[in-house]
Design an enzyme around this catalytic site. Sequence first.
Site, PDB file in Angstrom:
ATOM      1  N   TYR A   1      -1.588   0.280  10.629  1.00 56.30           N
ATOM      2  CA  TYR A   1      -1.830  -0.358   9.323  1.00 56.30           C
ATOM      3  C   TYR A   1      -0.590  -0.214   8.437  1.00 56.30           C
ATOM      4  O   TYR A   1      -0.133  -1.175   7.827  1.00 56.30           O
ATOM      5  CB  TYR A   1      -3.042   0.301   8.658  1.00 56.30           C
ATOM      6  CG  TYR A   1      -3.247  -0.109   7.210  1.00 56.30           C
ATOM      7  CD1 TYR A   1      -3.864  -1.312   6.888  1.00 56.30           C
ATOM      8  CD2 TYR A   1      -2.812   0.709   6.169  1.00 56.30           C
ATOM      9  CE1 TYR A   1      -4.049  -1.686   5.562  1.00 56.30           C
ATOM     10  CE2 TYR A   1      -2.989   0.346   4.845  1.00 56.30           C
ATOM     11  CZ  TYR A   1      -3.609  -0.852   4.542  1.00 56.30           C
ATOM     12  OH  TYR A   1      -3.790  -1.222   3.226  1.00 56.30           O
ATOM     13  N   SER A   7       0.813  -1.226   0.000  1.00 58.90           N
ATOM     14  CA  SER A   7       0.000   0.000   0.000  1.00 58.90           C
ATOM     15  C   SER A   7       0.839   1.266   0.000  1.00 58.90           C
ATOM     16  O   SER A   7       1.909   1.317   0.616  1.00 58.90           O
ATOM     17  CB  SER A   7      -0.887  -0.017   1.246  1.00 58.90           C
ATOM     18  OG  SER A   7      -1.414   1.261   1.492  1.00 58.90           O
ATOM     19  N   GLU A  23       0.197   3.590   1.780  1.00 52.47           N
ATOM     20  CA  GLU A  23       0.287   4.005   3.181  1.00 52.47           C
ATOM     21  C   GLU A  23       1.678   3.737   3.759  1.00 52.47           C
ATOM     22  O   GLU A  23       2.052   4.304   4.777  1.00 52.47           O
ATOM     23  CB  GLU A  23      -0.767   3.283   4.024  1.00 52.47           C
ATOM     24  CG  GLU A  23      -2.160   3.853   3.886  1.00 52.47           C
ATOM     25  CD  GLU A  23      -2.292   5.263   4.460  1.00 52.47           C
ATOM     26  OE1 GLU A  23      -2.062   5.442   5.659  1.00 52.47           O
ATOM     27  OE2 GLU A  23      -2.613   6.191   3.697  1.00 52.47           O
TER      28      GLU A  23
HETATM   29  P1  NDP Z   1     -11.490  -4.550   1.978  1.00 48.70           P
HETATM   30  O1  NDP Z   1     -11.427  -3.917   3.315  1.00 48.70           O
HETATM   31  O2  NDP Z   1     -12.638  -4.253   1.070  1.00 48.70           O
HETATM   32  O3  NDP Z   1     -11.397  -6.141   2.145  1.00 48.70           O
HETATM   33  C1  NDP Z   1     -10.579  -6.719   3.121  1.00 48.70           C
HETATM   34  C2  NDP Z   1     -10.750  -8.221   3.078  1.00 48.70           C
HETATM   35  O4  NDP Z   1      -9.901  -8.826   4.056  1.00 48.70           O
HETATM   36  C3  NDP Z   1     -12.170  -8.697   3.366  1.00 48.70           C
HETATM   37  O5  NDP Z   1     -12.517  -9.670   2.422  1.00 48.70           O
HETATM   38  C4  NDP Z   1     -12.056  -9.325   4.747  1.00 48.70           C
HETATM   39  O6  NDP Z   1     -12.948 -10.402   4.941  1.00 48.70           O
HETATM   40  C5  NDP Z   1     -10.636  -9.870   4.670  1.00 48.70           C
HETATM   41  N1  NDP Z   1     -10.081 -10.202   6.001  1.00 48.70           N
HETATM   42  C6  NDP Z   1     -10.104  -9.453   7.112  1.00 48.70           C
HETATM   43  N2  NDP Z   1      -9.541 -10.139   8.132  1.00 48.70           N
HETATM   44  C7  NDP Z   1      -9.163 -11.353   7.643  1.00 48.70           C
HETATM   45  C8  NDP Z   1      -8.554 -12.490   8.204  1.00 48.70           C
HETATM   46  N3  NDP Z   1      -8.211 -12.554   9.489  1.00 48.70           N
HETATM   47  N4  NDP Z   1      -8.298 -13.558   7.402  1.00 48.70           N
HETATM   48  C9  NDP Z   1      -8.646 -13.511   6.095  1.00 48.70           C
HETATM   49  N5  NDP Z   1      -9.252 -12.478   5.501  1.00 48.70           N
HETATM   50  C10 NDP Z   1      -9.501 -11.395   6.275  1.00 48.70           C
HETATM   51  O7  NDP Z   1     -10.107  -4.183   1.225  1.00 48.70           O
HETATM   52  P2  NDP Z   1      -9.827  -3.846  -0.327  1.00 48.70           P
HETATM   53  O8  NDP Z   1     -10.482  -4.837  -1.181  1.00 48.70           O
HETATM   54  O9  NDP Z   1     -10.046  -2.400  -0.531  1.00 48.70           O
HETATM   55  O10 NDP Z   1      -8.242  -4.040  -0.377  1.00 48.70           O
HETATM   56  C11 NDP Z   1      -7.663  -5.318  -0.656  1.00 48.70           C
HETATM   57  C12 NDP Z   1      -6.232  -5.335  -0.128  1.00 48.70           C
HETATM   58  O11 NDP Z   1      -5.475  -4.304  -0.742  1.00 48.70           O
HETATM   59  C13 NDP Z   1      -6.112  -5.114   1.371  1.00 48.70           C
HETATM   60  O12 NDP Z   1      -5.012  -5.884   1.822  1.00 48.70           O
HETATM   61  C14 NDP Z   1      -5.775  -3.635   1.487  1.00 48.70           C
HETATM   62  O13 NDP Z   1      -5.064  -3.380   2.673  1.00 48.70           O
HETATM   63  C15 NDP Z   1      -4.911  -3.446   0.255  1.00 48.70           C
HETATM   64  N6  NDP Z   1      -4.923  -2.128  -0.338  1.00 48.70           N
HETATM   65  C16 NDP Z   1      -6.101  -1.514  -0.677  1.00 48.70           C
HETATM   66  C17 NDP Z   1      -6.098  -0.306  -1.312  1.00 48.70           C
HETATM   67  C18 NDP Z   1      -7.363   0.388  -1.683  1.00 48.70           C
HETATM   68  O14 NDP Z   1      -7.311   1.597  -1.963  1.00 48.70           O
HETATM   69  N7  NDP Z   1      -8.488  -0.308  -1.752  1.00 48.70           N
HETATM   70  C19 NDP Z   1      -4.817   0.370  -1.643  1.00 48.70           C
HETATM   71  C20 NDP Z   1      -3.636  -0.374  -1.268  1.00 48.70           C
HETATM   72  C21 NDP Z   1      -3.697  -1.581  -0.644  1.00 48.70           C
HETATM   73  P3  NDP Z   1     -14.259 -10.371   5.910  1.00 48.70           P
HETATM   74  O15 NDP Z   1     -15.428 -10.294   4.992  1.00 48.70           O
HETATM   75  O16 NDP Z   1     -14.172 -11.665   6.613  1.00 48.70           O
HETATM   76  O17 NDP Z   1     -14.120  -9.181   6.816  1.00 48.70           O
HETATM   77  P1  GDR Z   2      -6.972   5.768   3.471  1.00 48.05           P
HETATM   78  O1  GDR Z   2      -8.535   5.843   3.068  1.00 48.05           O
HETATM   79  O2  GDR Z   2      -6.770   6.018   4.911  1.00 48.05           O
HETATM   80  O3  GDR Z   2      -6.234   6.634   2.506  1.00 48.05           O
HETATM   81  O4  GDR Z   2      -6.651   4.222   3.220  1.00 48.05           O
HETATM   82  P2  GDR Z   2      -9.780   6.566   3.728  1.00 48.05           P
HETATM   83  O5  GDR Z   2     -10.773   6.668   2.647  1.00 48.05           O
HETATM   84  O6  GDR Z   2     -10.184   5.932   4.999  1.00 48.05           O
HETATM   85  O7  GDR Z   2      -9.212   8.039   4.083  1.00 48.05           O
HETATM   86  C1  GDR Z   2      -8.735   8.930   3.092  1.00 48.05           C
HETATM   87  C2  GDR Z   2      -8.485  10.294   3.717  1.00 48.05           C
HETATM   88  O8  GDR Z   2      -9.741  10.899   4.047  1.00 48.05           O
HETATM   89  C3  GDR Z   2      -9.626  11.479   5.343  1.00 48.05           C
HETATM   90  N1  GDR Z   2     -10.955  11.608   5.953  1.00 48.05           N
HETATM   91  C4  GDR Z   2     -11.777  10.601   6.275  1.00 48.05           C
HETATM   92  N2  GDR Z   2     -11.630   9.267   6.113  1.00 48.05           N
HETATM   93  C5  GDR Z   2     -12.652   8.472   6.506  1.00 48.05           C
HETATM   94  N3  GDR Z   2     -12.549   7.154   6.328  1.00 48.05           N
HETATM   95  N4  GDR Z   2     -13.804   8.972   7.079  1.00 48.05           N
HETATM   96  C6  GDR Z   2     -13.972  10.297   7.263  1.00 48.05           C
HETATM   97  O9  GDR Z   2     -15.003  10.732   7.786  1.00 48.05           O
HETATM   98  C7  GDR Z   2     -12.919  11.160   6.834  1.00 48.05           C
HETATM   99  N5  GDR Z   2     -12.754  12.516   6.842  1.00 48.05           N
HETATM  100  C8  GDR Z   2     -11.572  12.760   6.295  1.00 48.05           C
HETATM  101  C9  GDR Z   2      -8.707  10.515   6.084  1.00 48.05           C
HETATM  102  O10 GDR Z   2      -8.199  11.116   7.266  1.00 48.05           O
HETATM  103  C10 GDR Z   2      -7.669  10.265   4.996  1.00 48.05           C
HETATM  104  O11 GDR Z   2      -6.726  11.280   4.978  1.00 48.05           O
HETATM  105  C11 GDR Z   2      -7.142   3.519   2.073  1.00 48.05           C
HETATM  106  C12 GDR Z   2      -7.405   2.067   2.482  1.00 48.05           C
HETATM  107  O12 GDR Z   2      -8.060   1.408   1.422  1.00 48.05           O
HETATM  108  C13 GDR Z   2      -6.097   1.346   2.790  1.00 48.05           C
HETATM  109  O13 GDR Z   2      -6.355  -0.035   2.989  1.00 48.05           O
HETATM  110  C14 GDR Z   2      -5.163   1.522   1.582  1.00 48.05           C
HETATM  111  O14 GDR Z   2      -3.927   0.891   1.829  1.00 48.05           O
HETATM  112  C15 GDR Z   2      -4.950   2.995   1.297  1.00 48.05           C
HETATM  113  O15 GDR Z   2      -6.202   3.586   1.020  1.00 48.05           O
HETATM  114  C16 GDR Z   2      -4.026   3.223   0.107  1.00 48.05           C
END
Ligand code: NDP
Ligand code: GDR
Length: 327
Positions: free
Chosen positions: A150, A126, A128
């Site tokens: 995270y 990520s 992050e």
């Molecule tokens: P989501 O939060 O939508 O999905 C997370 C998944 O992880 C769910 O299916 C959840 O399953 C599963 N999970 C949670 N705990 C466990 C566990 N103990 N064992 C197995 N599975 C588990 O994430 P995204 O689809 O958005 O992201 C996918 C991956 O990419 C994640 O690793 C995220 O950190 C990473 N990522 C995401 C980005 C983004 O912008 N979306 C950017 C960069 C990285 P359950 O239904 O059981 O909760």
């Molecule tokens: P992020 O996503 O932390 O970048 O992680 P999120 O959408 O939670 O926050 C983005 C930015 O928005 C600001 N923010 C708020 N965020 C949330 N969730 N709720 C609020 O009310 C709010 N107000 C302001 C946050 O502070 C932040 O700056 C996502 C996840 O998908 C990670 O798993 C992934 O790795 C990174 O993107 C890349």
Amino acid sequence: MPSALITGITGQDGQYLAELLHSMDYKVYGMVRGQRNPRADIIQRELPFVELVSGDLQDLSSLIAALEYSQPDEVYNLGAISFVALSFKQAELTADVTGLGVLRMLEAIRLVGGQNNPIRFYQASSSEMFGKVRETPQNELTPFYPRSPYGTAKVFGHHTTVNYRESYDLYACSGILFNHESPRRGIEFVTRKVTNAVARIKLGLQSELVLGDLSPRRDWGYAGDYVKAMWAMLQQDEPRDYVVATGQTHQVSEFVRLAFAAVGIEDWERYIRQDERFMRPSEVDLLIGDCSKAGDELGWRPEVAFDELVKMMVENDMAIESANLDR
Ligand code: NDP
Ligand code: GDR
């Protein structure tokens, strides 16, 4: 027929990746945790071609069993505690699932795959990890400076993936993905929280939108584009790590403004209230990725532009909320 095991199948990316792999004639296995995971029912209904297998990233023997059963050519490790705000409150759980979970899966692959291990492994790293960024834009060589439990867990998972590649000659790589969104995005993340609230405000179901810090900047792309890069990383001659991003950055406030504009509301600020509850102990202020390596070596490019993404998400939430009204 190639086969793939996806952890995190019930999440946003798991669903798009499953559809992509299915369209390329893969046999797709999806790992689900828990004894009665409600989101497993959604996968069975909407993606009936996915065969669900039981497993949890906190449980090594369940990972071994999932691999032995599915015998995958490719493993995509998307499972994680992925919500940064939650990671501050449940730091140990996040370290265990998001960090140690990667190590467990790699150990399981090593044990099941044996000599000349044929299993290819993708780790969901990520942006992050860049946190308090050391340079702009961020690329594969930018030093990490995570700002949340995270982020630190993802750095551990990233380095562990590199280490297993170098130590055991595994085909293992990490995609360093910047934020990517879609109509399937969880409602806890800011983009979907905003588009859902905008739809509800437009329909008279809600009067305000309570947010945290509106100033952070993110490089937001479309999840449907990003899963194509995941797949491409596992099809190369050599395993390498890649940044996947759009190369553009926008403030949270700009996303909010555009989302309101998509339903014809221009004076958006009057609907916003800020609350400390949604602020983080330490923030990531600016992310913008340089994805030229993915462009050159994988031929990958983002296709959906930022304003199209906002519109797509608002239209989806308008349709959902209007249908709820009609019930
Ligand atoms: P989501 O939060 O939508 O999905 C997370 C998944 O992880 C769910 O299916 C959840 O399953 C599963 N999970 C949670 N705990 C466990 C566990 N103990 N064992 C197995 N599975 C588990 O994430 P995204 O689809 O958005 O992201 C996918 C991956 O990419 C994640 O690793 C995220 O950190 C990473 N990522 C995401 C980005 C983004 O912008 N979306 C950017 C960069 C990285 P359950 O239904 O059981 O909760
Ligand atoms: P992020 O996503 O932390 O970048 O992680 P999120 O959408 O939670 O926050 C983005 C930015 O928005 C600001 N923010 C708020 N965020 C949330 N969730 N709720 C609020 O009310 C709010 N107000 C302001 C946050 O502070 C932040 O700056 C996502 C996840 O998908 C990670 O798993 C992934 O790795 C990174 O993107 C890349």
